[in-house]
Design a protein around this motif. Structure first.
Motif, short mmCIF file in Angstrom:
data_model
loop_
_atom_site.label_atom_id
_atom_site.label_comp_id
_atom_site.label_asym_id
_atom_site.label_seq_id
_atom_site.Cartn_x
_atom_site.Cartn_y
_atom_site.Cartn_z
N GLY A 55 42.29 15.96 45.34
CA GLY A 55 42.78 15.02 44.42
C GLY A 55 42.82 15.58 42.73
N ASP A 56 41.91 14.67 42.11
CA ASP A 56 41.65 15.04 40.62
C ASP A 56 40.83 16.29 40.30
OD1 ASP A 56 43.71 13.11 39.89
OD2 ASP A 56 42.06 11.65 39.63
N TRP A 57 40.37 16.62 41.52
CA TRP A 57 39.31 17.75 41.39
C TRP A 57 40.22 19.16 41.03
CZ3 TRP A 57 34.12 17.79 40.48
CH2 TRP A 57 33.51 16.67 40.67
N ASN A 58 41.31 19.13 41.39
CA ASN A 58 42.20 20.05 41.14
C ASN A 58 42.32 20.42 39.64
OD1 ASN A 58 43.34 21.28 43.78
ND2 ASN A 58 44.23 19.08 43.75
N LEU A 59 42.39 19.70 38.94
CA LEU A 59 42.24 19.66 37.28
C LEU A 59 41.12 20.49 36.86
CD1 LEU A 59 43.55 16.34 35.93
CD2 LEU A 59 44.67 18.51 36.13
N LEU A 60 39.87 20.18 37.79
CA LEU A 60 38.61 20.86 37.30
C LEU A 60 38.75 22.31 37.78
CD1 LEU A 60 35.91 20.45 36.04
CD2 LEU A 60 35.00 20.13 38.25
N ILE A 61 39.44 22.53 38.96
CA ILE A 61 39.39 24.08 39.23
C ILE A 61 40.38 24.69 38.42
CG2 ILE A 61 40.37 25.23 41.23
CD1 ILE A 61 39.57 23.01 43.24
N GLY A 62 41.33 24.25 38.13
CA GLY A 62 42.29 24.92 37.03
C GLY A 62 41.67 25.18 36.00
N ILE A 63 40.97 24.05 35.36
CA ILE A 63 40.42 24.32 34.02
C ILE A 63 39.32 25.54 34.19
CG2 ILE A 63 38.78 23.35 32.18
CD1 ILE A 63 40.56 20.68 32.78
N GLY A 64 38.56 25.34 35.38
CA GLY A 64 37.50 26.49 35.45
C GLY A 64 37.96 27.45 35.60
N VAL A 65 38.93 27.97 36.30
CA VAL A 65 39.58 29.15 36.40
C VAL A 65 40.05 29.69 34.96
CG1 VAL A 65 41.50 30.39 37.37
CG2 VAL A 65 40.19 28.99 38.68
N ALA A 66 40.59 28.75 34.53
CA ALA A 66 41.25 29.35 32.84
C ALA A 66 39.93 29.52 32.04
CB ALA A 66 42.13 28.00 32.43
N MET A 67 38.88 28.89 32.35
CA MET A 67 37.66 29.18 31.65
C MET A 67 36.95 30.51 31.54
SD MET A 67 36.92 26.93 29.28
CE MET A 67 35.37 27.37 28.83
N VAL A 68 37.09 30.84 32.97
CA VAL A 68 36.75 32.17 33.22
C VAL A 68 37.49 33.37 32.29
CG1 VAL A 68 36.75 34.27 35.06
CG2 VAL A 68 35.74 31.75 35.62
N GLY A 69 38.61 33.15 32.35
CA GLY A 69 39.59 34.00 31.44
C GLY A 69 39.33 33.78 30.11
N PHE A 70 38.84 32.66 29.49
CA PHE A 70 38.35 32.43 27.98
C PHE A 70 37.16 33.02 27.90
CE2 PHE A 70 41.50 28.78 28.03
CZ PHE A 70 42.13 29.30 27.05
N LEU A 71 36.10 33.11 28.87
CA LEU A 71 34.89 33.65 28.83
C LEU A 71 34.96 35.31 28.61
CD1 LEU A 71 32.70 31.34 30.92
CD2 LEU A 71 32.83 31.43 28.46
N MET A 72 35.77 35.70 29.66
CA MET A 72 36.17 36.80 29.41
C MET A 72 36.79 37.66 28.06
SD MET A 72 37.64 38.02 33.29
CE MET A 72 37.70 39.83 33.12
N MET A 73 37.55 36.86 27.58
CA MET A 73 38.09 37.06 26.11
C MET A 73 36.94 37.37 25.31
SD MET A 73 41.17 35.01 25.06
CE MET A 73 42.75 34.75 26.35
N THR A 74 35.90 36.71 25.27
CA THR A 74 34.72 36.92 24.49
C THR A 74 34.32 38.15 24.47
OG1 THR A 74 33.21 36.36 25.67
CG2 THR A 74 34.12 34.32 24.47
N ASN A 75 34.47 38.95 25.49
CA ASN A 75 33.84 40.39 25.62
C ASN A 75 35.25 41.51 25.62
OD1 ASN A 75 31.14 39.56 26.12
ND2 ASN A 75 31.78 39.26 28.34
N TRP A 76 36.15 40.86 25.26
CA TRP A 76 37.37 41.79 25.03
C TRP A 76 37.06 42.70 23.67
CZ3 TRP A 76 42.97 40.03 24.14
CH2 TRP A 76 43.88 40.89 24.29
N LYS A 77 37.40 44.06 23.94
CA LYS A 77 37.32 44.73 22.69
C LYS A 77 38.27 45.48 22.49
CE LYS A 77 32.49 45.53 23.96
NZ LYS A 77 31.34 46.12 24.34
#
Length: 77
Positions: A55-77
């Motif tokens: 159900g609506d937990w799909n939104l949390l999964i999508g946001i969580g996966v995107a957040m992993v990408g955003f957190l990786m951006m903080t270590n991008w050099k």
């Protein structure tokens, strides 16, 4: 070269950080795109896809996966 120039040479740094490994950027952008696609599929399928049981937990999964990408951006050099 004079003897003074021979005695002094520029210090060579042994701990040069050359940036991220080759696989870092594709994985980072992959997480960002996967999160976006997950959320788009959820909305466009009227909550029937990608996993209907969640159900609506799909939104949390999508946001969580995107957040992993955003957190990786903080270590991008």
């Amino acid at each position: 070269m004079t003897k003074a120039q021979q005695r002094y040479s520029t210090p060579k740094s042994k701990n040069i950080d050359e940036g991220n490994p080759v696989w870092f950027k594709p994985i980072m952008f992959g997480f960002l795109l996967l999160g976006l696609i997950w959320i788009l599929v959820y909305y466009l399928s009227s909550a029937r896809l990608p996993i209907a049981v969640l159900g609506d937990w799909n939104l949390l999964i999508g946001i969580g996966v995107a957040m992993v990408g955003f957190l990786m951006m903080t270590n991008w050099k």
